[in-house]
Design a protein around this motif. Structure first.
Motif, PDB file in Angstrom:
ATOM      1  N   ARG A   5       0.831  -1.215   0.000  1.00 42.41           N
ATOM      2  CA  ARG A   5       0.000   0.000   0.000  1.00 42.41           C
ATOM      3  C   ARG A   5       0.860   1.257   0.000  1.00 42.41           C
ATOM      4  NH1 ARG A   5      -3.542  -1.016   5.131  1.00 42.41           N
ATOM      5  NH2 ARG A   5      -1.562  -2.002   5.672  1.00 42.41           N
ATOM      6  N   GLY A 304      -2.682  -3.243  -2.020  1.00 42.71           N
ATOM      7  CA  GLY A 304      -2.325  -2.080  -2.833  1.00 42.71           C
ATOM      8  C   GLY A 304      -3.251  -0.941  -2.434  1.00 42.71           C
ATOM      9  N   PHE A 314       1.149   0.334  -6.207  1.00 43.51           N
ATOM     10  CA  PHE A 314       1.935  -0.610  -5.409  1.00 43.51           C
ATOM     11  C   PHE A 314       3.280   0.059  -5.114  1.00 43.51           C
ATOM     12  CE2 PHE A 314      -0.736  -3.325  -8.183  1.00 43.51           C
ATOM     13  CZ  PHE A 314      -1.467  -3.985  -7.200  1.00 43.51           C
TER      14      PHE A 314
END
Ligand code: TLP
Length: 338
Positions: A5, A304, A314
């Motif tokens: 993330r 993500g 990403f």
């Protein structure tokens, strides 16, 4: 879980925790914390500026820079998709009272695009308070602002007596990607900030750098915003550790991001150009609803972030190695290509 993330998701290593425990401390609101002093001095030295100021976050660094340089009603020239515009809850407008003159595109602009927007203060026009760059550019996909163009923009700003600020949350990534000393980039700016908590592995903190006078003014705004911290040497110790050990290794994150993009290229419903991946961010275009696809990925163990309905971001960092990237890629291919 493979957490891509953000590069803010890193946890402090054992060595970093040891450094935090052993840090010499004092009250930093009184400017008496020796570890904070050391971090500020090292940061200023690395960036080629006179002074540094430790602040709790990149968002606070950005707000303080706008407060120091621009008056209420002044314009800040920046990219339309900048972090200060999109992801800081409107702080520039709400708290600094600036308005943004936004340049379209991917966050890299030319000196001509800047120069044609610089406005004088007249009885009609607001006047340009500040020119702003973000390098690397987060929502542009970790793109590097070319140093040659930065130098031209700096010269144009100097000529017109307009300050130039860098949101360098990921400026070390830019330096590593361009193969230059970070000072070459940082010293083009009147003031700049960088984050210790993005891919460098520290839990908290950013440093604002500029002249001694800039630091004095920034210090007052930090206090005004509630950012005066007391024995913050525990955090600065993590920052020092990060600066000394975790900069060169960013090249690994860049290579992992490029690899991820290569493995995803050609997946049905995915748009990605591996050659455009310059640093540690891979921004892919998706045919379906991005938040929904992110939920599906999450259920399969890959995380993500969807900045909007059609893109997923990403980000690689020190918590994810090459093997994890390859596992993530095959899961992403399965889920998105289905
Ligand atoms: N960016 C975060 C999110 O807020 C989107 C991330 O995960 O990338 N400038 C830039 C270019 C940034 O990317 C960020 C954080 C900031 C400033 C703000 O830093 P913090 O989160 O420390 O306030």
């Amino acid at each position: 879980m493979i957490d891509l993330r953000s590069d803010t998701m890193t946890l402090p290593s054992e060595g970093m925790r040891d450094a935090m425990r052993d840090a010499k401390l004092g009250d930093d609101v009184w400017q008496e914390d020796p570890t904070v002093r050391e971090l500020e001095a090292l940061s200023a030295e690395r960036m080629g500026h006179e002074a540094g100021l430790f602040v709790p976050s990149g968002s606070m660094a950005n707000l303080i820079a706008q407060l120091v340089h621009a008056g209420r009603g002044d314009e800040v020239i920046c990219g339309w998709d900048s972090h200060c515009v999109r992801d800081e809850v409107g702080a520039g407008a709400a708290l600094a009272g600036v308005q943004y003159e936004m340049i379209p595109g991917d966050g890299r602009y030319t000196v001509e695009q800047v120069a044609e927007r610089i406005r004088p203060r007249t009885f009609h026009t607001p006047g340009t308070g500040l020119v702003w760059l973000e390098n690397t550019h987060n929502l542009g996909g970790g793109t590097v602002f070319p140093l040659a163009e930065i130098r031209k923009i700096a010269a144009a700003c100097r000529e017109r007596d307009v300050p130039l600020h860098l949101d360098g949350a990921r400026v070390f990534h830019a330096a590593v990607a361009e193969g230059v000393d970070v000072r070459e980039i940082a010293r083009c700016f009147t003031s700049m900030s960088f984050c210790l908590s993005k891919a460098l592995g520290a839990p908290v903190g950013s440093v604002l750098c500029g002249s001694r006078d800039f630091r004095e003014r920034a210090l007052r705004f930090r206090k005004m915003l509630g950012g005066g911290m007391r024995q913050s040497g525990v955090l600065a110790a993590a920052g020092l550790y990060a600066l000394r050990r975790n900069v060169e290794r960013l090249a690994e994150d860049h290579a992992n991001a490029r690899r991820l993009a290569e493995l995803l290229a050609g997946t049905r419903g995915v748009t990605v150009d591996p050659a455009a991946v310059q640093t540690n961010i891979v921004m892919i275009g998706v045919a379906g609803d991005a938040p929904e696809l992110v939920r599906k990925l999450d259920a399969r163990g890959v995380q993500g972030w969807p900045p909007d309905a059609r893109r997923i971001r990403f980000v690689t960092h020190l918590g994810v190695d090459r093997a994890a990237i390859e596992r993530a890629a095959s899961i992403i291919r399965e889920v998105l290509g289905a």
